[in-house]
Design a protein around this motif. Structure first.
Motif, PDB file in Angstrom:
ATOM      1  N   LEU A 125     -14.059  29.752 -50.037  1.00 10.26           N
ATOM      2  CA  LEU A 125     -12.705  30.481 -49.459  1.00 10.26           C
ATOM      3  C   LEU A 125     -12.699  32.285 -50.105  1.00 10.26           C
ATOM      4  O   LEU A 125     -13.126  32.082 -51.224  1.00 10.26           O
ATOM      5  CB  LEU A 125     -11.517  29.692 -50.230  1.00 10.26           C
ATOM      6  CG  LEU A 125     -10.290  30.178 -49.608  1.00 10.26           C
ATOM      7  CD1 LEU A 125     -10.251  29.724 -48.162  1.00 10.26           C
ATOM      8  CD2 LEU A 125      -9.179  29.295 -50.406  1.00 10.26           C
ATOM      9  N   GLU A 126     -12.621  32.650 -49.086  1.00 11.67           N
ATOM     10  CA  GLU A 126     -12.424  34.087 -49.017  1.00 11.67           C
ATOM     11  C   GLU A 126     -11.209  34.716 -48.919  1.00 11.67           C
ATOM     12  O   GLU A 126     -10.474  34.194 -47.982  1.00 11.67           O
ATOM     13  CB  GLU A 126     -13.516  34.952 -48.233  1.00 11.67           C
ATOM     14  CG  GLU A 126     -15.128  34.491 -48.410  1.00 11.67           C
ATOM     15  CD  GLU A 126     -15.957  35.126 -47.542  1.00 11.67           C
ATOM     16  OE1 GLU A 126     -16.978  34.980 -47.728  1.00 11.67           O
ATOM     17  OE2 GLU A 126     -15.432  35.633 -46.509  1.00 11.67           O
ATOM     18  N   VAL A 127     -10.708  35.932 -49.496  1.00 11.26           N
ATOM     19  CA  VAL A 127      -9.679  36.673 -49.062  1.00 11.26           C
ATOM     20  C   VAL A 127     -10.137  37.826 -48.349  1.00 11.26           C
ATOM     21  O   VAL A 127     -10.693  38.595 -48.663  1.00 11.26           O
ATOM     22  CB  VAL A 127      -8.639  37.095 -50.243  1.00 11.26           C
ATOM     23  CG1 VAL A 127      -7.662  37.766 -49.980  1.00 11.26           C
ATOM     24  CG2 VAL A 127      -8.495  35.652 -50.950  1.00 11.26           C
ATOM     25  N   ARG A 128      -9.447  37.986 -47.073  1.00 11.48           N
ATOM     26  CA  ARG A 128     -10.055  39.271 -46.300  1.00 11.48           C
ATOM     27  C   ARG A 128      -8.814  40.275 -45.937  1.00 11.48           C
ATOM     28  O   ARG A 128      -7.953  39.614 -45.234  1.00 11.48           O
ATOM     29  CB  ARG A 128     -10.578  38.784 -44.971  1.00 11.48           C
ATOM     30  CG  ARG A 128     -11.596  38.036 -45.079  1.00 11.48           C
ATOM     31  CD  ARG A 128     -12.746  37.616 -43.887  1.00 11.48           C
ATOM     32  NE  ARG A 128     -13.844  37.099 -44.186  1.00 11.48           N
ATOM     33  CZ  ARG A 128     -14.614  36.719 -43.056  1.00 11.48           C
ATOM     34  NH1 ARG A 128     -14.467  36.853 -42.057  1.00 11.48           N
ATOM     35  NH2 ARG A 128     -15.986  36.212 -43.660  1.00 11.48           N
ATOM     36  N   GLY A 129      -8.904  41.217 -46.651  1.00 11.41           N
ATOM     37  CA  GLY A 129      -7.595  42.092 -46.624  1.00 11.41           C
ATOM     38  C   GLY A 129      -7.520  42.934 -45.389  1.00 11.41           C
ATOM     39  O   GLY A 129      -8.493  43.163 -44.800  1.00 11.41           O
ATOM     40  N   ALA A 130      -6.550  43.356 -45.046  1.00 17.60           N
ATOM     41  CA  ALA A 130      -6.128  44.134 -43.777  1.00 17.60           C
ATOM     42  C   ALA A 130      -7.077  45.586 -43.893  1.00 17.60           C
ATOM     43  O   ALA A 130      -7.310  46.088 -42.829  1.00 17.60           O
ATOM     44  CB  ALA A 130      -4.694  44.646 -43.535  1.00 17.60           C
ATOM     45  N   SER A 131      -7.563  46.043 -45.087  1.00 15.74           N
ATOM     46  CA  SER A 131      -8.047  47.309 -45.360  1.00 15.74           C
ATOM     47  C   SER A 131      -9.458  46.769 -45.140  1.00 15.74           C
ATOM     48  O   SER A 131     -10.666  47.845 -45.089  1.00 15.74           O
ATOM     49  CB  SER A 131      -7.944  47.974 -46.599  1.00 15.74           C
ATOM     50  OG  SER A 131      -8.615  46.707 -47.695  1.00 15.74           O
TER      51      SER A 131
END
Length: 726
Positions: free
Chosen positions: A42-48
């Motif tokens: 599981l990854e977190v992909r930020g808007a940046s």
């Protein structure tokens, strides 16, 4: 991350999931915890563009450091999952969103004073913090954990546990991406340790039975076009208005035989039922309960979804189409409303949060022996608020014009249908249910105060005083009460062979002794044509001709007796067999001459009732009635005058309840001159013998029955005739 907290989340037993799940500041950086049972990574992909890999902590719980911007929720992100089989998916994180309910909502909910409860609880489509989705809120104060489950999360209660709101017992969550038509339930870990899935008590939609999930329905934005009706309905519902109600079970009024025998939809009823009722001259439709219910055989009287129009006939906006069509045709819409009890179905309100929440814990107070249902705890403020707000909901959101409250007698008395020792007295040691009385008073006060021109009607079968008296004076506050005594006595009378009626003459005369003690509706309802009671036609004695003549005479007597009128569907044409909720009415029989004659009579009775002030303006006042002769028991004849306001022409009503014609029958009338026959139930066009005086009669100056003039008439057999001067 704390392993114990992770294990509690993984097991679905964490008491405060929003304290752990989602993004949080951790010093100068951030930390994010998420649950994804299908993910191997599981990854977190930020808007940046930054990507953060979360570590599996326990089972489906992942956690790890993220940027400060994500941690303090100033930067949006998506969760990217990868399965063991290599499948990949993105989903928004429900735990990055703040609460929706306001502090004022919390205050009103806690006080049990949220009159627009449905705007706070339930499932609401909305845009929240930049995302489209659905907000869910439910009251479950004793639950250890409440989650939304549905197709959106594989019905896994670990995925979306809800946020508790203070001391109100309400839990809420906003789920991004969830839209119209989504099926859902609340999964509740109760205080008793059991996990149950419950339908939404304030849900606006439901699956087709026998499926039991709630369904997200957006009830906003209907384009009402009934201002003309709403401005005039106060006059149409008043005590001096002609009110003639056609009671309907939508599932069996008419069916589509070319489509497997399905019932008509709301929109089809809007065209066919509305057109029929308007043609028949009724002023109102009364719909048996449309609140969602699991069992067809309950006819809607054991509802599970009080805030959801049943999906059997279409979604909520289409129910509004039916109401609007009725208003356009000049018809009011009354709903049967059931605050007296609810079924024990597992997905319903019973032991909702693992405790007796909506019902009493003591079965002597909380279980209804007759119907095997549960009884609301009216003394609990949140439960009372749930019910009162529901009454307001139907009037506000669906523009219905009135509520007929079912089984009021069962609510009024703690010992209703209970043997000695199986009921709990009130605080004063009495049998009255003080909390239910207060609920009805509060409901009536609020609905009349907030919705101009509506009406409420009590189905109440006892002699409880002032049911239609004002609440501030100690009454229950209803606009009208069903006259069950009139119905029982007159049906018993008319079912007797005519030769024995003279011994029971009091059953059709004594009804006047209490006719003005309440604002009464005279009901011939569905309850009188089911469970082996036979149809109205079957109740009548004699051969076929006499059966029809008796039925026509009964209707003539009913429409001329003081009180508003209610007739169940099919009774207007003399349905041959008793009502069956699994079949449509016998429309083939309705086309036969004698049946169509009954229908023509009911149409004409409605037209006369509406057009003749003396027959309706003082329905609820003793000044609107005067006996001419109530003592002719030997001939089974009774005669009376209906009176309106000053200047309104009176109506003379004469009922002959034997099959013997009476020539030269003399009656005292209040004025001389010509009296025309305005209705004769024995007219040939109704299937009768055609006996009577179509040209009318002249009253002569000769005293009779305490009046200065006498009218000499011919009484047809088994018939009611009405006359008016002019």
């Amino acid at each position: 991350m704390d392993l114990e907290a992770a294990e509690a989340l993984a097991a679905g037993r964490h008491h405060d999931p929003f304290a752990v799940l989602g993004p949080h500041r951790a010093g100068a950086a951030g930390r994010l915890t998420a649950i994804d049972p299908g993910a191997d990574r599981l990854e977190v992909r930020g808007a940046s563009g930054a990507v953060f890999v979360l570590e599996r902590i326990a089972g489906p719980v992942f956690s790890g450091p993220v940027s400060a911007a994500i941690g303090d929720r100033s930067e949006s992100y998506v969760l990217h999952g990868t399965g063991a089989d290599g499948a990949e998916w993105d989903h928004d994180d429900a735990f990055r969103f703040g609460p929706v309910l306001t502090d004022f909502d919390e205050y009103l909910l806690g006080e049990g004073a949220h009159h627009r409860l449905w705007e706070a609880l339930g499932a609401h489509r909305m845009r929240h913090e930049g995302s489209d989705g659905t907000h869910f809120a439910v009251w479950a104060p004793n639950a250890r954990r409440v989650s939304v489950v549905g197709d959106m999360n594989g019905w896994d209660g670990r995925r979306h546990p809800m946020r508790r709101r203070g001391a109100t017992g309400v839990s809420e969550i906003f789920l991004p991406g969830v839209g119209e038509g989504a099926a859902y339930k609340y999964e509740i870990l109760g205080r008793d340790g059991r996990v149950v899935q419950k339908a939404d008590p304030v849900g606006f939609g439901a699956e087709h039975p026998t499926a039991t999930a709630s369904v997200v329905r957006d009830i906003r934005g209907y384009g009402w076009d009934d201002d003309g009706w709403m401005e005039t309905r106060a006059a149409r519902n008043s005590r001096d208005a002609p009110i003639s109600v056609y009671e309907v079970h939508l599932g069996s009024w008419r069916r589509r035989h070319d489509e497997g025998g399905r019932p008509l939809s709301y929109r089809e009823h809007a065209e066919e039922l509305v057109g029929y009722a308007r043609d028949m001259g009724f002023t109102h439709l009364e719909l048996m309960p449309v609140s969602e219910f699991p069992f067809d055989g309950s006819w809607g009287y054991q509802p599970v979804g009080l805030y959801a129009p049943t999906i059997r006939f279409g979604p909520p906006h289409e129910f509004r189409d039916l109401v609007q069509a009725a208003h356009g045709a000049g018809l009011g819409v009354i709903l049967d409303w059931v605050p007296g009890h609810f079924p024990t179905d597992a997905h319903g309100l019973g032991r909702f949060d693992g405790t007796a929440l909506y019902e009493h814990a003591d079965p002597r107070e909380g279980f209804h022996r007759d119907w095997n249902t549960l009884i609301y705890n009216y003394g609990r403020r949140e439960v009372a608020n749930f019910l009162v707000a529901n009454a307001l909901y139907w009037l506000d959101e669906y523009h219905v014009d009135g509520l007929r409250v079912d089984a009021v007698a069962s609510m009024l008395y703690r010992d209703y249908s209970r043997p000695e020792g199986d009921w709990v007295p009130n605080v004063h040691g009495g049998r009255e249910n003080l909390e239910a009385i207060a609920l009805m008073q509060r409901m009536n006060t609020l609905v009349y105060g907030e919705h101009d021109g509506i009406l409420t009607v009590a189905e109440e079968s006892t002699s409880y005083p002032a049911v239609s008296g004002p609440a501030h004076a100690g009454g229950l506050g209803f606009g009208y009460k069903w006259n069950m005594g009139w119905m029982n006595d007159t049906l018993d009378y008319i079912a007797r062979a005519p030769e024995y009626r003279k011994y029971h003459h009091h059953q059709v005369t004594n009804t006047i002794s209490w006719a003005f003690s309440e604002n009464f509706v005279l009901p011939v309802s569905h309850d009188e044509v089911v469970h082996g009671k036979g149809s109205m036609l079957e109740k009548m004695p004699g051969d076929e001709w006499q059966k029809f003549a008796n039925l026509r005479a009964y209707y003539g007597y009913m429409w001329s007796h003081p009180g508003k009128k209610l007739l169940f569907m099919g009774c207007e044409f003399g349905q041959p067999a008793e009502w069956n909720h699994d079949r449509e009415l016998d429309w083939e029989a309705a086309a036969l001459p004698r049946h169509s004659g009954v229908r023509d009579l009911v149409r004409d009775l409605n037209a006369l009732y509406r057009a003749t002030p003396a027959l309706h303006v003082k329905d609820c006042e003793a000044e609107g009635f005067a006996w001419v002769d109530h003592g002719d028991a030997d001939l089974s004849v009774l005669s009376f005058l209906r009176l309106g306001r000053e200047g309104d022409a009176p109506v003379l009503v004469v009922c002959n309840f034997t099959p013997v014609p009476r020539e030269g029958y003399r009656l005292g009338v209040p004025r001389g001159g010509h009296w025309r026959e305005v209705l004769n139930t024995d007219a040939a066009r109704y299937g009768g013998s055609g006996m009577g005086q179509p040209g009318g009669r002249n009253a002569v100056a000769a005293p009779s029955h305490g009046r200065d003039h006498t009218l000499e008439i011919t009484l047809p057999p088994l018939a009611v005739v009405m006359f008016s001067p002019g």
